[in-house]
Design an enzyme around this catalytic site. Structure first.
Site, PDB file in Angstrom:
ATOM      1  N   GLY A 163       0.803  -1.217   0.000  1.00 50.58           N
ATOM      2  CA  GLY A 163       0.000   0.000   0.000  1.00 50.58           C
ATOM      3  C   GLY A 163       0.833   1.262   0.000  1.00 50.58           C
ATOM      4  CB  CYS A 164      -0.310   4.741   0.446  1.00 48.88           C
ATOM      5  SG  CYS A 164      -1.655   4.711  -0.757  1.00 48.88           S
ATOM      6  CG  PHE A 165       3.115   1.613   4.530  1.00 53.47           C
ATOM      7  CD1 PHE A 165       4.220   0.777   4.479  1.00 53.47           C
ATOM      8  CD2 PHE A 165       1.868   1.046   4.768  1.00 53.47           C
ATOM      9  CE1 PHE A 165       4.090  -0.598   4.643  1.00 53.47           C
ATOM     10  CE2 PHE A 165       1.717  -0.323   4.941  1.00 53.47           C
ATOM     11  CZ  PHE A 165       2.834  -1.148   4.877  1.00 53.47           C
ATOM     12  CB  ALA A 166       5.192   0.156   0.016  1.00 50.88           C
ATOM     13  CG  PHE A 374       1.104   9.128   5.805  1.00 54.45           C
ATOM     14  CD1 PHE A 374       1.785   9.185   7.011  1.00 54.45           C
ATOM     15  CD2 PHE A 374       1.112  10.250   4.985  1.00 54.45           C
ATOM     16  CE1 PHE A 374       2.465  10.335   7.392  1.00 54.45           C
ATOM     17  CE2 PHE A 374       1.777  11.399   5.353  1.00 54.45           C
ATOM     18  CZ  PHE A 374       2.460  11.451   6.559  1.00 54.45           C
TER      19      PHE A 374
END
Length: 390
Positions: A163-166, A374
């Site tokens: 997801g977006c934190f990666a 995040f």
């Protein structure tokens, strides 16, 4: 014969891992955000949902996005009517597209990063590939090695469904690999496509409208290594000083993604901006107290542009000057939310903008900076960066 002790004492890097090159890529299909509501409701045969379309128009207007890039196009959607029904059985089609397109999109970004690096690809020792789009065995990491013609002994790590934190995760892992072995050069590739989550609107599931208004397709590539080889004209753009990951308290279920026969259904709770902004101060203090830094306007900022509201509330909560988040806002406006890809785009934008504006360093003329990811969990990746002189 080598002894176990001599193997254990194999030389490590002397210095910190640095970002040595950045590349980025987007699909050719571009849709202006102002035109997207008409397009979206037309191609999904949903124009009879007049009130829902008006709501979607308001959502799109508030995103602060100007345009987005997509792997798919209208011809593809017409040929696959399963996308025009909310949660219709479509996983096989989505998988086929992602498995085919993600490695190719990642390869475009990687090729640009290798060109930016200026070194032979034979020097790449490790590969980290990250995507939330489709899964296969062997994975996109293997496919990329075949497309680029990388050495068969390149050590690979494949990350799915982060997801977006990666974007921050990949830098954390690359730092560990680069510093653990002298001469290691880590190619990091993130690639994402909305093919896995595009679907028709539904009056019963209106939360998905935000997903349809935000996300977009793209790929980034970063080459990470310690102790740049100045004799070979290898040059750092940013030094990765420290990294950390934390699960925020009382945030379970705030961001998620669930795969079923209807594809990936993302969940984005309306309290996400508040949860992130409430906790970002503690993340900053834990990361920068060891360096004696407490003025958050004295550092450069590369937060994941997950949405306008997140950036707005972080800016207000931390007391940032409006220009501090301009790079992340630019990436959001020009590309939308590309999940793990965004922060790497922002780093590239920052170093180029700093050079064009005659700044003293790659970090807007400042020495220290922070990168935030995040995403699901709610997970926060914090990366402390140090710029280099221009």
């Amino acid at each position: 014969m080598l002894s176990l002790e001599s193997i254990k004492k194999a030389p490590r890097a002397d210095g910190f891992a640095s970002i040595l090159a950045i590349g980025r890529a987007n699909p050719d299909n571009i849709i202006e955000q102002s035109a997207y509501p008409d397009f979206y409701f037309r191609v999904t045969n949903s124009e009879h949902l007049v009130d829902l379309k008006k709501k979607f128009q308001r959502i799109c207007e508030k995103t602060a996005i100007r345009k987005r890039h997509f792997v798919w196009n209208e011809e593809f959607l017409t040929a696959n009517p399963c996308f025009s029904t909310f949660m219709d059985k479509s996983l096989n089609v989505r998988q086929e597209v992602a498995i085919s397109e993600i490695p190719k999109l990642g390869a475009k970004a990687a090729t640009k990063a290798i060109e930016d690096w200026g070194q032979p690809k034979s020097r790449i020792t490790h590969l980290i590939f990250c995507t939330t789009s489709g899964m296969d065995l062997p994975g996109a990491d293997y496919q990329l090695t075949q497309i680029l013609g990388l050495n068969p002994n390149v050590e690979r790590v494949m990350l799915y469904q982060q997801g977006c934190f990666a974007g921050g995760t990949t830098l954390r892992l690359a730092k560990c690999l680069a510093e653990s072995r002298k001469g290691a050069r880590v190619l990091v590739v993130c690639a994402e496509t909305t093919t896995v989550l595009f679907r028709a609107p539904s009056e019963e599931h209106q939360d998905d409208l935000v997903t349809q208004a935000l996300f977009a397709d793209g790929a980034s590539a970063v080459i990470v290594g310690a102790d740049p080889d100045e004799a070979a004209d290898e040059r750092a753009s940013f030094v990765i000083v420290s990294t950390s990951q934390v699960l925020l308290p009382d945030s379970a279920g705030a961001i998620g993604g669930h795969v079923s026969e209807g594809g990936l259904l993302a969940t984005l709770h309306r309290d996400v901006p508040q949860i992130v902004s409430k906790n970002v101060g503690k993340c900053l203090e834990e990361a920068f107290t060891p360096f004696g830094i407490s003025d958050w306007n004295s550092i450069f900022w590369v937060p994941h542009p997950g949405g306008r509201a997140i950036l707005d509330q972080v800016e207000e909560r931390v007391g940032l000057k409006p220009e501090k988040l301009s790079v992340s806002r630019h990436v959001l406006a020009e590309y939308g939310n590309m999940s793990s890809v965004c922060v790497h785009f922002a780093l590239d934008e920052m170093r180029k903008r700093s050079a064009n504006e005659g700044k003293a360093t790659t970090g807007e003329g400042l020495e220290w900076g922070v990168l935030f990811g995040f995403g699901p969990g709610l997970t926060v990746e914090t990366v402390v960066l140090r710029s280099v002189p221009l």
